[in-house]
Each structure stands twice: as structure tokens, then as C-alpha cells.
Write a protein that holds these residues in place. Structure first.
Motif, PDB file in Angstrom:
ATOM      1  N   PHE A   2      -1.417   6.711 -16.071  1.00 24.92           N
ATOM      2  CA  PHE A   2      -1.257   6.638 -14.619  1.00 24.92           C
ATOM      3  C   PHE A   2      -2.526   7.121 -13.920  1.00 24.92           C
ATOM      4  O   PHE A   2      -2.993   6.506 -12.954  1.00 24.92           O
ATOM      5  N   VAL A   3      -3.084   8.215 -14.413  1.00 25.97           N
ATOM      6  CA  VAL A   3      -4.318   8.753 -13.827  1.00 25.97           C
ATOM      7  C   VAL A   3      -5.460   7.776 -14.015  1.00 25.97           C
ATOM      8  O   VAL A   3      -6.264   7.543 -13.106  1.00 25.97           O
ATOM      9  N   GLN A   4      -5.541   7.160 -15.190  1.00 27.99           N
ATOM     10  CA  GLN A   4      -6.611   6.200 -15.462  1.00 27.99           C
ATOM     11  C   GLN A   4      -6.526   5.007 -14.510  1.00 27.99           C
ATOM     12  O   GLN A   4      -7.538   4.579 -13.948  1.00 27.99           O
ATOM     13  N   ILE A   5      -5.340   4.483 -14.304  1.00 28.55           N
ATOM     14  CA  ILE A   5      -5.183   3.341 -13.403  1.00 28.55           C
ATOM     15  C   ILE A   5      -5.454   3.760 -11.961  1.00 28.55           C
ATOM     16  O   ILE A   5      -6.092   3.023 -11.200  1.00 28.55           O
ATOM     17  N   SER A   6      -5.002   4.947 -11.579  1.00 33.19           N
ATOM     18  CA  SER A   6      -5.247   5.419 -10.218  1.00 33.19           C
ATOM     19  C   SER A   6      -6.731   5.609  -9.949  1.00 33.19           C
ATOM     20  O   SER A   6      -7.241   5.193  -8.902  1.00 33.19           O
ATOM     21  N   VAL A   7      -7.426   6.225 -10.897  1.00 33.19           N
ATOM     22  CA  VAL A   7      -8.866   6.439 -10.734  1.00 33.19           C
ATOM     23  C   VAL A   7      -9.599   5.100 -10.738  1.00 33.19           C
ATOM     24  O   VAL A   7     -10.534   4.888  -9.954  1.00 33.19           O
ATOM     25  N   GLY A   8      -9.174   4.182 -11.588  1.00 33.98           N
ATOM     26  CA  GLY A   8      -9.799   2.864 -11.618  1.00 33.98           C
ATOM     27  C   GLY A   8      -9.618   2.108 -10.317  1.00 33.98           C
ATOM     28  O   GLY A   8     -10.536   1.464  -9.814  1.00 33.98           O
ATOM     29  N   ALA A  10      -9.044   3.479  -7.301  1.00 29.49           N
ATOM     30  CA  ALA A  10      -9.849   4.151  -6.276  1.00 29.49           C
ATOM     31  C   ALA A  10     -11.329   3.846  -6.458  1.00 29.49           C
ATOM     32  O   ALA A  10     -12.055   3.635  -5.470  1.00 29.49           O
ATOM     33  N   SER A  11     -11.778   3.800  -7.705  1.00 27.58           N
ATOM     34  CA  SER A  11     -13.186   3.488  -7.972  1.00 27.58           C
ATOM     35  C   SER A  11     -13.542   2.092  -7.484  1.00 27.58           C
ATOM     36  O   SER A  11     -14.618   1.880  -6.922  1.00 27.58           O
ATOM     37  N   ASN A  12     -12.647   1.151  -7.707  1.00 26.41           N
ATOM     38  CA  ASN A  12     -12.927  -0.215  -7.250  1.00 26.41           C
ATOM     39  C   ASN A  12     -13.022  -0.274  -5.735  1.00 26.41           C
ATOM     40  O   ASN A  12     -13.864  -0.987  -5.187  1.00 26.41           O
ATOM     41  N   CYS A  13     -12.191   0.478  -5.036  1.00 26.42           N
ATOM     42  CA  CYS A  13     -12.272   0.518  -3.566  1.00 26.42           C
ATOM     43  C   CYS A  13     -13.609   1.107  -3.120  1.00 26.42           C
ATOM     44  O   CYS A  13     -14.277   0.574  -2.232  1.00 26.42           O
ATOM     45  N   VAL A  14     -14.003   2.207  -3.751  1.00 24.38           N
ATOM     46  CA  VAL A  14     -15.263   2.849  -3.386  1.00 24.38           C
ATOM     47  C   VAL A  14     -16.455   1.968  -3.751  1.00 24.38           C
ATOM     48  O   VAL A  14     -17.428   1.869  -2.990  1.00 24.38           O
ATOM     49  N   ILE A  15     -16.393   1.306  -4.879  1.00 27.17           N
ATOM     50  CA  ILE A  15     -17.483   0.431  -5.311  1.00 27.17           C
ATOM     51  C   ILE A  15     -17.670  -0.718  -4.325  1.00 27.17           C
ATOM     52  O   ILE A  15     -18.791  -1.032  -3.923  1.00 27.17           O
ATOM     53  N   LEU A  16     -16.564  -1.346  -3.929  1.00 23.16           N
ATOM     54  CA  LEU A  16     -16.671  -2.438  -2.961  1.00 23.16           C
ATOM     55  C   LEU A  16     -17.189  -1.933  -1.619  1.00 23.16           C
ATOM     56  O   LEU A  16     -17.984  -2.597  -0.958  1.00 23.16           O
ATOM     57  N   ILE A 106      -3.445  -7.430 -10.628  1.00 21.61           N
ATOM     58  CA  ILE A 106      -3.771  -8.301  -9.498  1.00 21.61           C
ATOM     59  C   ILE A 106      -3.514  -7.579  -8.174  1.00 21.61           C
ATOM     60  O   ILE A 106      -4.323  -7.667  -7.243  1.00 21.61           O
ATOM     61  N   SER A 107      -2.418  -6.844  -8.092  1.00 22.97           N
ATOM     62  CA  SER A 107      -2.136  -6.140  -6.837  1.00 22.97           C
ATOM     63  C   SER A 107      -3.149  -5.029  -6.587  1.00 22.97           C
ATOM     64  O   SER A 107      -3.530  -4.777  -5.439  1.00 22.97           O
ATOM     65  N   ILE A 108      -3.625  -4.367  -7.635  1.00 20.79           N
ATOM     66  CA  ILE A 108      -4.663  -3.342  -7.473  1.00 20.79           C
ATOM     67  C   ILE A 108      -5.951  -3.973  -6.959  1.00 20.79           C
ATOM     68  O   ILE A 108      -6.588  -3.459  -6.029  1.00 20.79           O
ATOM     69  N   MET A 109      -6.331  -5.097  -7.535  1.00 17.83           N
ATOM     70  CA  MET A 109      -7.569  -5.755  -7.115  1.00 17.83           C
ATOM     71  C   MET A 109      -7.434  -6.318  -5.700  1.00 17.83           C
ATOM     72  O   MET A 109      -8.391  -6.281  -4.918  1.00 17.83           O
ATOM     73  N   THR A 111      -5.597  -5.003  -3.324  1.00 13.63           N
ATOM     74  CA  THR A 111      -5.679  -3.842  -2.445  1.00 13.63           C
ATOM     75  C   THR A 111      -7.122  -3.391  -2.279  1.00 13.63           C
ATOM     76  O   THR A 111      -7.548  -3.062  -1.163  1.00 13.63           O
ATOM     77  N   ALA A 112      -7.873  -3.381  -3.370  1.00 14.93           N
ATOM     78  CA  ALA A 112      -9.281  -2.991  -3.286  1.00 14.93           C
ATOM     79  C   ALA A 112     -10.051  -3.966  -2.399  1.00 14.93           C
ATOM     80  O   ALA A 112     -10.860  -3.550  -1.555  1.00 14.93           O
ATOM     81  N   TYR A 113      -9.796  -5.249  -2.570  1.00 11.39           N
ATOM     82  CA  TYR A 113     -10.503  -6.234  -1.752  1.00 11.39           C
ATOM     83  C   TYR A 113     -10.076  -6.154  -0.288  1.00 11.39           C
ATOM     84  O   TYR A 113     -10.909  -6.302   0.616  1.00 11.39           O
ATOM     85  N   SER A 114      -8.804  -5.909  -0.045  1.00 13.24           N
ATOM     86  CA  SER A 114      -8.326  -5.779   1.337  1.00 13.24           C
ATOM     87  C   SER A 114      -8.984  -4.596   2.033  1.00 13.24           C
ATOM     88  O   SER A 114      -9.399  -4.698   3.191  1.00 13.24           O
ATOM     89  N   SER A 115      -9.080  -3.479   1.332  1.00 12.92           N
ATOM     90  CA  SER A 115      -9.742  -2.320   1.938  1.00 12.92           C
ATOM     91  C   SER A 115     -11.219  -2.610   2.176  1.00 12.92           C
ATOM     92  O   SER A 115     -11.788  -2.175   3.184  1.00 12.92           O
ATOM     93  N   PHE A 116     -11.832  -3.365   1.286  1.00 12.37           N
ATOM     94  CA  PHE A 116     -13.228  -3.759   1.478  1.00 12.37           C
ATOM     95  C   PHE A 116     -13.396  -4.621   2.722  1.00 12.37           C
ATOM     96  O   PHE A 116     -14.299  -4.404   3.525  1.00 12.37           O
ATOM     97  N   THR A 117     -12.513  -5.599   2.910  1.00 12.94           N
ATOM     98  CA  THR A 117     -12.643  -6.469   4.082  1.00 12.94           C
ATOM     99  C   THR A 117     -12.386  -5.708   5.374  1.00 12.94           C
ATOM    100  O   THR A 117     -13.030  -5.975   6.389  1.00 12.94           O
TER     101      THR A 117
END
Length: 131
Positions: A2-8, A10-16, A106-109, A111-117
Motif C-alpha cells: 500500500f505504501v509503495q503504491i501510494s508513494v508511486g 504521489a511521485s507521478n503527480c510530483v514528476i508531472l 489506470i485510475s492512479i495514472m 489521477t496523476a494526469y488530471s492533477s497535472f492538467t
């Protein structure tokens, strides 16, 4: 997990979001590479969880297709128990909260893309207002 997926996630959001900053092409290529690795880190458990669920759903069909008619009654009783248990597919979860599947990835990605936009739209609007 769970921690690994959560950190991953969050990292994708920050990276974008960091791609909005002005930086050299070497830095951007490193960030894109790091983002790809983080996405792969989330993808692998999701893919394997989906594969396990699919295989467990196919178990009932496989039992039915085996040559069970000519078998002894004790074998048939065991198969009945196996079919009853196999009606519930195996679903891997993290902390009994998040299922490990491709849909989760897919839902994680998304969400990351939505926050980026959203960040990009806010950044563009702030840049236009300050000009």
C-alpha cells in the motif's frame, strides 16, 4: 505494498508537476525516465494481480473441461469442493483497501494526469494575469 503504491502515485503527480518548471533538457529527460520507472513500479503488481484474478476465474472452466465423468466418486467430490471455492475469484489487495489490478493502475495514472492538467491550467492562467 500500500505504501509503495501510494508513494508511486504521489511521485507521478510530483514528476508531472515538475515538468512545468523551466529546466535543462537533461533534467527533463531524467525526470521523464524516473517517472517511467515509477509508473512501471505501480504497473507490475497491478498486472500480476489482474493476471491472478483472471487465472482464478478460469479455474472453474478448466475443472469442467477435465475428464471427470469416468473418475471415481471421491474425485468428483473433491472437484465439487474445488468448484465451490473457485466461484469466488482471488483478488489481491493492499491493506484490504486497494485491489491490485490494471484498473487501479489506470485510475492512479488518470489521477496523476488530471492533477497535472489542473496545475498546468492554473500556471498558465497565473502567467497570463501577470503579463
Amino acid at each position: 505494498m500500500f505504501v509503495q503504491i501510494s508513494v508511486g502515485a504521489a511521485s507521478n503527480c510530483v514528476i508531472l508537476a515538475s515538468l512545468l518548471l523551466s529546466m535543462s533538457s537533461n533534467d527533463k529527460s531524467f525526470i521523464v525516465l524516473y517517472g517511467s520507472v515509477m509508473a512501471l513500479e505501480i504497473l507490475m503488481p497491478g498486472y500480476l494481480g489482474s493476471q491472478l484474478t483472471y487465472e482464478s476465474e478460469e479455474l472453474v472452466r478448466s475443472v469442467y473441461e477435465c475428464d471427470w465423468i469416468e473418475r471415481p466418486e471421491s474425485f468428483k467430490r473433491i472437484l465439487k469442493l474445488l468448484v465451490e471455492r473457485a466461484k469466488q475469484p482471488i483478488i489481491l489487495t493492499t491493506w484490504y483497501i486497494v485491489p491490485l489490478s490494471l484498473n487501479t493502475f489506470i485510475s492512479i495514472m488518470k489521477t496523476a494526469y488530471s492533477s497535472f492538467t489542473i496545475l498546468r491550467a492554473v500556471s498558465t492562467r497565473n502567467a497570463e494575469e501577470s503579463s
